[in-house]
Design a protein around this motif. Structure first.
Motif, PDB file in Angstrom:
ATOM      1  N   GLY A 222      -9.827  -3.843  16.436  1.00 28.60           N
ATOM      2  CA  GLY A 222      -8.698  -2.889  17.044  1.00 28.60           C
ATOM      3  C   GLY A 222      -9.026  -1.470  16.554  1.00 28.60           C
ATOM      4  O   GLY A 222      -9.764  -1.293  15.818  1.00 28.60           O
ATOM      5  N   CYS A 223      -8.756  -0.554  17.562  1.00 25.58           N
ATOM      6  CA  CYS A 223      -8.993   0.886  17.170  1.00 25.58           C
ATOM      7  C   CYS A 223      -8.125   1.810  17.868  1.00 25.58           C
ATOM      8  O   CYS A 223      -7.640   1.427  18.920  1.00 25.58           O
ATOM      9  N   ARG A 224      -7.989   2.983  17.446  1.00 21.02           N
ATOM     10  CA  ARG A 224      -7.318   4.060  18.051  1.00 21.02           C
ATOM     11  C   ARG A 224      -8.056   4.381  19.435  1.00 21.02           C
ATOM     12  O   ARG A 224      -9.218   4.184  19.654  1.00 21.02           O
ATOM     13  N   ARG A 225      -7.298   4.839  20.397  1.00 23.25           N
ATOM     14  CA  ARG A 225      -7.743   5.068  21.563  1.00 23.25           C
ATOM     15  C   ARG A 225      -8.995   6.444  21.401  1.00 23.25           C
ATOM     16  O   ARG A 225      -8.761   7.319  20.703  1.00 23.25           O
ATOM     17  N   SER A 255     -10.137  -8.558  21.477  1.00 16.83           N
ATOM     18  CA  SER A 255      -9.289  -7.589  20.969  1.00 16.83           C
ATOM     19  C   SER A 255      -7.897  -8.046  21.999  1.00 16.83           C
ATOM     20  O   SER A 255      -8.139  -8.848  22.590  1.00 16.83           O
ATOM     21  N   ARG A 258      -4.896  -4.383  26.036  1.00  9.90           N
ATOM     22  CA  ARG A 258      -4.783  -2.768  26.123  1.00  9.90           C
ATOM     23  C   ARG A 258      -6.177  -2.025  25.747  1.00  9.90           C
ATOM     24  O   ARG A 258      -6.255  -0.831  26.108  1.00  9.90           O
ATOM     25  N   LYS A 259      -7.285  -2.899  25.211  1.00  7.03           N
ATOM     26  CA  LYS A 259      -8.250  -2.305  24.821  1.00  7.03           C
ATOM     27  C   LYS A 259      -9.378  -2.762  25.785  1.00  7.03           C
ATOM     28  O   LYS A 259     -10.595  -2.315  25.431  1.00  7.03           O
ATOM     29  N   LYS A 260      -9.158  -3.288  26.785  1.00  7.88           N
ATOM     30  CA  LYS A 260     -10.214  -3.697  27.902  1.00  7.88           C
ATOM     31  C   LYS A 260     -11.086  -2.793  28.388  1.00  7.88           C
ATOM     32  O   LYS A 260     -12.275  -2.871  28.616  1.00  7.88           O
ATOM     33  N   GLU A 262     -11.539   0.324  26.370  1.00 11.41           N
ATOM     34  CA  GLU A 262     -12.028   1.167  25.349  1.00 11.41           C
ATOM     35  C   GLU A 262     -13.557   1.267  25.363  1.00 11.41           C
ATOM     36  O   GLU A 262     -14.157   0.356  25.102  1.00 11.41           O
TER      37      GLU A 262
END
Length: 347
Positions: A222-225, A255, A258-260, A262
């Motif tokens: 997981g990570c910030r945008r 993940s 929403r991170k697809k 990133e």
């Protein structure tokens, strides 16, 4: 696997749409996207910059099927070629649907398999397979490795093993002590052939042609945008080093959906040649297990823990967490381990 089909004529686009329909009806494990480089075609996604589009496909490790000339495909993908172990599978098909030709990553990437599946869908299409072990109907070590979730530790060993197979030399495999379950491929005797004589062990050491390492770990991330690529990579590298795990042992990165897109995660996936899979929040929340919850994360993305739940969600038999959530500078990582087995079977 996502298969991106791009055409350059109206006829090619009609073939692409027909193939998409047949893939959906067949329930084969492909997500089909149809694109066109012809502006006048209105019922497909229009690609304005062919090389930029191909680069994005390579970054996301998507398979590409060009409906058109081989020359177009070769010139388009040339800037992005790196390694047979990480390159996207690429195929070419004529607009009449007579032939489909895998031109890149036939074994590890699965282009040969895609060609055969297209042939099954379109009875009139002939797959043109050019890899030596396939045309000779011989054992392929890279197909074997892919089927059993094994990473190739020394890429040059693939050609060595394939050469011996084509020469009809006898090969054998053995489990080595270097990893808990590493597989070594040699000519002749096993790498560590042990004979017990009067309670004494005698070992015959042989240098392996090729070493295969089980891919038994899943990284939940997981990570910030818009996290910087190099910052995320350094964080993951540090966590793996602390856990005593190499990249060759990692089967997937996981993940939340929403991170697809990133970029930092996609770049890491592409650079290391490891698939990136995502799950929606509802799926992750229904994963059973003891996870470290975060009310803030749940408020933001709808699930109380992304990295641990994603790592378990992407796992297979006997998956379990071996490294709980580690957090640093807006990044989180968890590591899960699968129960890896090498199974012999008759086909």
């Amino acid at each position: 696997m996502e298969l991106c089909i791009i055409s350059f004529t109206h006829k090619g686009n009609e073939l692409a749409k027909s193939m998409k329909t047949r893939f959906i009806e067949s329930a084969m494990p492909y997500e089909i996207s149809v694109f066109t480089a012809k502006k006048e075609v209105s019922d497909a996604a229009y690609v304005t910059d062919l090389k930029e589009w191909a680069g994005e496909c390579f970054l996301a490790r998507k398979a590409i099927l060009f409906i058109g000339a081989c020359g177009i495909a070769v010139r388009t993908i040339a800037p992005f070629l790196e390694s047979k172990l990480t390159d996207s599978p690429v195929l070419v098909m004529d607009e009449n649907g007579q032939f489909v030709i895998p031109i890149l990553s036939g074994h590890v990437g699965g282009a040969n398999e895609i060609a055969r599946n297209i042939s099954r869908l379109l009875d009139s299409t002939t797959p043109v397979i050019t890899t030596a072990t396939d045309v000779s109907i011989q054992f392929s070590i890279d197909v074997f490795a892919k089927k059993h979730d094994l990473a190739v530790a020394n890429k040059d060993g693939i050609a060595k093993v394939s050469s011996k197979v084509l020469e009809k030399k006898k090969l054998s495999m053995a489990v080595s002590d270097a990893y808990a379950s590493q597989v070594d491929v040699m000519i002749g005797k096993r790498c560590r052939e042990t004979e017990l004589q009067e309670n004494k062990s005698v070992e015959n050491e042989r240098m392996p042609l090729l070493t295969l390492v089980p891919r038994e770990y899943i990284l939940g991330i997981g990570c910030r945008r818009d996290k910087e690529d190099e910052v995320l990579e350094a964080f993951v590298e540090k966590c793996l080093k602390e856990a005593g795990i190499t990249w060759e042992q990692v089967r997937a990165i996981a993940s939340i959906d929403r991170k697809k897109e990133e970029h930092a995660i996609l770049a890491l996936s592409h650079k290391k040649g490891i698939p990136f899979v995502v799950f929606d929040a509802d799926t992750l929340m229904h994963i059973k297990g003891d996870f470290l919850p975060s009310a803030f994360v749940k408020e933001q993305v709808g699930v109380d823990n992304v990295c641990e739940r994603a790592a378990i969600a992407a796992g297979k038999d006997g998956v379990r967490l071996v490294r709980r959530k580690q957090a640093e500078n807006g990044m989180t990582l968890a590591i899960a381990k699968e129960e890896w087995r090498l199974t012999l079977y008759e086909e």
